[in-house]
Each structure stands twice: as structure tokens, then as C-alpha cells.
Design a protein around this motif. Structure first.
Motif, short mmCIF file in Angstrom:
data_model
loop_
_atom_site.label_atom_id
_atom_site.label_comp_id
_atom_site.label_asym_id
_atom_site.label_seq_id
_atom_site.Cartn_x
_atom_site.Cartn_y
_atom_site.Cartn_z
N LYS A 83 0.86 -1.19 0.00
CA LYS A 83 0.00 0.00 0.00
C LYS A 83 0.88 1.23 0.00
CE LYS A 83 -0.57 0.06 5.05
NZ LYS A 83 -1.55 0.07 6.17
N VAL A 84 0.27 2.36 -0.38
CA VAL A 84 0.96 3.64 -0.40
C VAL A 84 0.07 4.65 0.29
CG1 VAL A 84 1.94 5.46 -1.84
CG2 VAL A 84 2.12 3.08 -2.58
N GLY A 88 -1.92 10.09 5.47
CA GLY A 88 -2.62 9.06 6.21
C GLY A 88 -3.66 8.29 5.43
N LYS A 89 -3.80 8.56 4.15
CA LYS A 89 -4.82 7.91 3.33
C LYS A 89 -4.17 7.09 2.23
CE LYS A 89 -7.82 11.92 4.05
NZ LYS A 89 -8.50 13.07 3.40
N GLU A 90 -4.79 5.95 1.91
CA GLU A 90 -4.28 5.14 0.82
C GLU A 90 -4.52 5.82 -0.52
OE1 GLU A 90 -4.68 0.96 0.57
OE2 GLU A 90 -5.07 0.70 2.73
N VAL A 91 -3.50 5.74 -1.39
CA VAL A 91 -3.60 6.34 -2.72
C VAL A 91 -3.36 5.28 -3.78
CG1 VAL A 91 -2.89 8.62 -1.89
CG2 VAL A 91 -1.16 7.02 -2.74
N GLN A 92 -3.75 5.58 -4.99
CA GLN A 92 -3.57 4.64 -6.09
C GLN A 92 -2.11 4.62 -6.54
OE1 GLN A 92 -6.25 5.87 -9.18
NE2 GLN A 92 -8.08 5.12 -8.12
N PHE A 93 -1.72 3.47 -7.05
CA PHE A 93 -0.35 3.35 -7.56
C PHE A 93 -0.31 2.25 -8.62
CE2 PHE A 93 -0.61 0.35 -4.05
CZ PHE A 93 0.01 -0.79 -4.54
N ILE A 103 -0.24 8.10 -7.61
CA ILE A 103 -1.18 9.17 -7.97
C ILE A 103 -1.50 9.96 -6.70
CG2 ILE A 103 -3.36 9.74 -9.07
CD1 ILE A 103 -1.32 8.15 -10.81
N PRO A 104 -0.92 11.15 -6.56
CA PRO A 104 -1.10 11.91 -5.30
C PRO A 104 -2.56 12.32 -5.09
CG PRO A 104 0.74 12.78 -6.59
CD PRO A 104 -0.02 11.84 -7.48
N ILE A 105 -2.94 12.39 -3.83
CA ILE A 105 -4.27 12.88 -3.51
C ILE A 105 -4.25 14.41 -3.57
CG2 ILE A 105 -4.88 10.89 -2.09
CD1 ILE A 105 -4.21 12.53 0.38
N ASP A 106 -5.43 14.98 -3.57
CA ASP A 106 -5.55 16.44 -3.66
C ASP A 106 -5.28 17.06 -2.29
OD1 ASP A 106 -6.02 18.96 -4.53
OD2 ASP A 106 -8.20 18.79 -4.61
N CYS A 107 -3.99 17.31 -2.04
CA CYS A 107 -3.60 17.89 -0.75
C CYS A 107 -2.31 18.66 -0.95
CB CYS A 107 -3.42 16.81 0.32
SG CYS A 107 -1.98 15.76 0.03
N THR A 108 -1.89 19.36 0.07
CA THR A 108 -0.64 20.10 0.00
C THR A 108 0.51 19.31 0.62
OG1 THR A 108 -1.17 21.20 2.09
CG2 THR A 108 -1.81 22.33 0.04
N CYS A 109 0.27 18.02 0.92
CA CYS A 109 1.30 17.21 1.57
C CYS A 109 2.42 16.87 0.59
CB CYS A 109 0.68 15.93 2.14
SG CYS A 109 -0.45 15.10 1.03
N HIS A 110 3.63 16.80 1.12
CA HIS A 110 4.81 16.49 0.32
C HIS A 110 5.55 15.32 0.97
CE1 HIS A 110 3.97 20.51 -1.28
NE2 HIS A 110 4.56 20.06 -2.37
N GLN A 111 4.79 14.29 1.26
CA GLN A 111 5.37 13.09 1.86
C GLN A 111 4.54 11.89 1.45
OE1 GLN A 111 5.39 12.07 6.34
NE2 GLN A 111 7.34 13.14 6.04
#
Length: 525
Positions: A83-84, A88-93, A103-111
Motif C-alpha cells: 500500500k501507499v 494518512g490515506k491510501e492512494v492509487q499506484f 497518484i497523489p491525492i488532492d492535498c498540499t502534503c509532500h510526503q
């Protein structure tokens, strides 16, 4: 007989699989990977020696100037990505062709945190054909190391696997192993936390680090250490870890490491990672320059050199702390800067401890075996496989030796040390061959373009021509070059340095002159 036949077929299949796993790296950087920079890795893995597997995660902190549609990392297909997570949320890969597209989620996170695991690739001829090496030592204990200079970090962790990329804020390496095993890694040991029958070792460095230099070695070791006083005035922990079966040899190895470090510092400046450590760990393969935890597998084969002992493998890998780890190239085309300058540092050990005779004997021994088959500098955007060949060591070192002969010690040594100390070319900043040659010419105020162009970018070497003129005259020229170069010439009056090029110059001597008697230059005689 059937068992033998089946074993042979199995070996053949394994060899075929090994050949098919041709993991190279470098070359042009992927366009998707140009869009972000890695700031930090937090690698958390459990070592499972019984199954020769790893299991855990890598957290990648990154920065990007634009919103990413795809975050592309590298990870070999042999591992399964479970998983990725982002925020804190699972994203597609998608994980295929040794690439992990997230595939990043719609957020400002850079991790991003990638959970993965599986059986490790086994090294076929480490360190040249790398992978993991799982061994049993003579006392029956597990012993594991891995090497990946030719394959890249994708064989053990998801990463931006390109020589131009270093995590600018360093790496944390947390490795869990079964008791009572120890794990040596980069940086300083923050803590060793025991939980049941397992121990987690947390190593950390804040320095930028080449991804192939992130490393860890597991075993049951004897440790010896001392506080090393650097020429910078700082006190740096110095460690050696050797197998228990070699515990009696640990103190000698520590002393040899101390002498080698003092020698490297004299010529190239203070040890580059004073906030971490100076260390070697015994590995089940020959060696590699893993930052602040160099792999050592030379079986304690020392040779006397003056009043000290010399271990070529230990000294060479230690030299990479300056050239390779502190001064790092971003394109494998310039790999000779890592290997050639480090190899020249090996020759300087002969100069420092064996004296000029030992030094020149070493140089002449190496020079006669240079085939001049490939240019020292490879084409731009070279892969590691394209750029890695013996002449980046021997001819690369010989170019530096020749540079010393041309400049003289009073210019040469300050110039090399100044280059290593220049912040434009160190740590996070990548360096090119042009950076090096431009710097040397600027520092010394010498026009060396012809010299560098010939010896670094071609396979040609000047052809020496000596002809008699009159009773005591000799005409000397170097054919095949368009520049002039100072050359030592030994006549009946002694050794003198004369500028020579394709236009012949006359020297007087009652005996046949000897051109370049000390072997400063690569010449066809």
C-alpha cells in the motif's frame, strides 16, 4: 545422478535469471522525476535472514514547484508493494517495469509512505554485480550485506534512483533484526530498541547522501573504537566492526583506518562528515564506499609501507568519502572524478609513507597496463554500465598524476584541496568534469585545455620523437598534439624541465637524453 542433474538445471535457471536482471541506472533523468526533489528518506525495514527477505516501508519527503499528477519512484518488480499512504490515506499506484507510479491525492502534503517487501535479489558477483549477500559466518551466525553501485537503490527501497538526486536533508535508517544481531548503517546510532526477540537500530544522518550509499550490514560483530582528532579540530568517533571470528584483528584494523584517515586529510582536507562517524564494517563481499560505513572485505591483507601498514581496499573506499560522497557527480559520464581522484589518493599513500621511490614505482606499474581503449569521460547522460570501466581508475589517476607533474607540487596540492573544499562542488551540489577542469585552470592561472581535452576526452597520447643533431644536440618533439607541455628531460647535466610540443626543441647532452624519466606523462615512446 538425477539429483546432480536437477541441481545443475536449477543452477542454470538461476544464472539465466541473474543475467536477465540487468538493473542499470543513470542516463537521462525521467521527465516525471525532474518535477520534484527528494528532501529526506525514512527507511524502516525488518531483515528476515531465514527467508532472505525484507519487509517494511520507506517514507519519502519531497518538494515540488507544481502540482504532481504522478509521483514516479523506482523499485524493482521483485518486491510487492502492499500500500501507499499520503496524508494518512491510501492512494492509487502502479508498480511495473521497476517503476512505482503514485497518484497523489488532492492535498498540499509532500510526503509519501510506501509499504513493500519480498525476497531480496541475490548478488551474483558483488560488488560488481550487486544485490544482497546472505552468508553464514564460521561461527554459524547469519551475516548479510548488500552492494548496489551498478544497480541503484531500487534493489532495496523505493526512491528517486538517479545519480543527480540526493536527499538534501539526509536519511533515517531503522533496521529491525533478530537478537542478538547488530546492524551497522550510515550516520550516527540514535538508539537500539529491544522488543521481544528483535532489536531495531535507528541510524541517522543530516548530510546529503548518494542513494546507492545508503546501506546496512547485519552480523554479530566485535567493535573497536577511538576518538579521532581531525585536522579541523573536531573529534570524530571512529569505529570498526569485524566478525567475532576476527575479533583479534579489530585493533590493528582500527589503527590502519586511523593512519589512512590522517593521510587522506593531509592531502584532501578534513573528513567530510564530522557530525557522523568514520567507520568500516566487515562485509561478505570485497568493499564499497557507503557514506560513513564503508564496506570492508579484504581479509586483513596488509602490506608494510614505511613505518605503517597499508590496506589498499580500506584506503580506497575511505578516499571516496572525499571523492564520491562529498564531491559527487550528477551524470555517470563524469564517474572518473569519483574513481580517478580516489585512486590517485591511493598512490599518495605510497608517496607519504613509502617515499618517492615507492610512489614512482607504483605509478609506472599502473601506467604500463593502461590500454587507452576508452576515453576517461563518457558521453553525456551515460548509464553506470556505460561509464564504468577500468580506465576511470587507472587512467583517471594517471591524469591527476600528470597534472601534478605539469603544475608542480606548489600549485598542484593547494589546487586539489581547494577544489574539495569549495562549496560550489560539494555535498548537495553536483559536479562535472568541466567544473573540475575550469576550476584548476582558474586557480592555477594555467591554460590546460589542450592537456585536459587530450587525456580526458580521447584515447590518443602524444608520440615522443627524439633525433640526433650534430655532436651533442638532440631534437625533441611530441607528435599528435596541438599544445605545448612542460616535460622533464634528463641530460648529461641532470634533469631539467623544458616546454615541448609538436615543434622540435633542441637540447644539448653528451649522452642520449631521457625524456620524462620519472614517468609523469602518458607518452608513446
Amino acid at each position: 545422478m538425477i539429483k546432480t542433474l536437477l541441481s545443475g538445471l536449477l543452477f542454470l535457471i538461476l544464472c539465466q535469471n541473474a543475467i536477465s536482471q540487468n538493473w542499470d541506472w543513470g542516463g537521462p533523468i525521467d521527465p516525471l522525476q525532474r518535477k520534484f526533489k527528494v528532501l529526506h528518506y525514512r527507511l524502516e525495514l525488518e531483515l528476515l535472514p531465514e527467508s532472505q527477505s525484507i519487509q517494511g516501508s520507506n517514507t519519502v519527503s519531497f518538494s515540488a514547484n507544481e502540482k504532481l499528477d504522478t509521483l514516479r519512484l523506482n523499485l524493482i518488480d521483485e518486491y510487492k508493494v502492499e500500500k501507499v499512504l499520503m496524508d494518512g490515506k491510501e492512494v492509487q499506484f502502479s508498480h511495473q517495469n521497476d517503476m512505482l507510479d503514485i497518484i497523489p491525492i488532492d492535498c498540499t502534503c509532500h510526503q509519501v509512505q510506501v509499504f513493500y517487501g519480498g525476497k531480496t535479489p541475490i548478488a551474483q558477483n558483488p560488488p560488481w554485480t550487486g544485490g544482497f549477500t546472505w552468508e553464514i559466518d564460521q561461527l554459524g551466525n547469519h551475516w548479510m550485506g548488500f552492494s548496489d553501485q551498478g544497480e541503484g537503490s531500487k534493489i532495496f527501497m523505493p526512491a528517486l534512483d538517479h545519480p543527480s538526486s540526493e536527499p538534501s536533508e539526509g536519511v533515517d535508517v531503522l533496521i529491525t533484526a533478530p537478537k542478538p544481531y547488530f546492524v551497522a548503517s550510515n550516520g550516527r546510532l540514535i538508539e537500539a530498541e529491544e522488543k521481544g526477540e528483535k532489536i531495531t537500530y535507528h541510524w541517522s544522518t543530516n548530510y546529503p547522501i548518494n542513494v546507492y550509499n545508503i546501506n546496512f550490514t547485519m552480523g554479530i560483530f566485535q567493535e573497536e573504537r577511538l576518538d579521532f582528532r581531525s585536522v579541523s579540530g573536531k573529534t570524530i568517533p571512529m569505529h570498526v566492526w569485524v566478525l567475532q571470528e576476527n575479533r583479534a584483528k579489530a585493533k590493528d584494523l582500527l589503527e590502519i583506518l586511523k593512519v589512512s584517515t590522517e593521510t587522506q586529510e593531509k592531502y584532501f582536507g578534513p573528513f567530510p562528515f564530522p557530525e557522523d562517524k568514520i567507520a568500516v564494517v566487515e562485509t561478505p563481499y570485497l568493499g564499497m564506499e557507503h557514506q560513513t560505513i564503508n564496506a570492508y572485505g579484504n581479509n586483513f591483507q596488509y602490506i608494510p609501507m614505511g613505518e605503517v601498514k597499508y590496506d589498499w581496499l580500506l584506503h580506497h573506499e575511505l578516499g571516496h568519502e572525499w571523492f564520491g560522497n562529498k564531491v559527487s557527480v550528477g551524470d555517470w559520464a563524469d564517474m572518473w572524478i569519483h574513481e580517478g581522484l580516489t585512486a590517485y589518493g591511493d598512490w599518495l599513500f605510497y608517496w607519504e609513507h613509502g617515499g618517492p621511490d615507492a610512489y614512482f614505482a607504483k605509478v609506472k606499474s599502473e601506467a604500463k597496463n593502461i590500454p587507452h581503449a576508452k576515453p576517461v569521460v563518457s558521453p553525456l547522460n551515460s548509464t553506470e554500465e556505460q561509464a564504468y570501466h577500468p580506465e576511470i581508475y587507472t587512467k583517471g589517476a594517471m591524469v591527476i598524476h600528470s597534472l601534478r607533474g605539469v603544475l608542480g607540487d606548489e600549485l598542484f596540492f593547494p589546487a586539489i584541496k581547494a577544489f574539495v573544499m569549495d562549496e560550489r562542488f560539494t555535498y548537495q551540489n553536483r559536479v562535472t568534469t568541466k567544473d573540475f577542469t575550469d576550476f584548476v585552470q582558474s586557480y592555477t592561472q594555467k591554460d590546460l585545455k589542450g592537456f585536459f581535452d587530450l587525456y580526458l576526452y580521447t584515447t590518443s597520447i602524444p608520440k615522443l620523437k627524439v633525433s640526433k643533431k650534430g655532436k651533442e644536440g638532440y631534437m625533441i618533439s611530441l607528435q599528435g598534439i596541438e599544445f605545448e607541455i612542460p616535460v622533464e628531460i634528463e641530460t648529461s647535466e641532470g634533469i631539467q624541465k623544458i616546454t615541448v610540443g609538436k615543434k622540435a626543441v633542441e637540447v644539448k647532452s653528451q649522452t642520449v637524453p631521457v625524456v620524462d624519466p620519472n614517468g609523469w606523462l602518458m607518452l608513446e615512446k
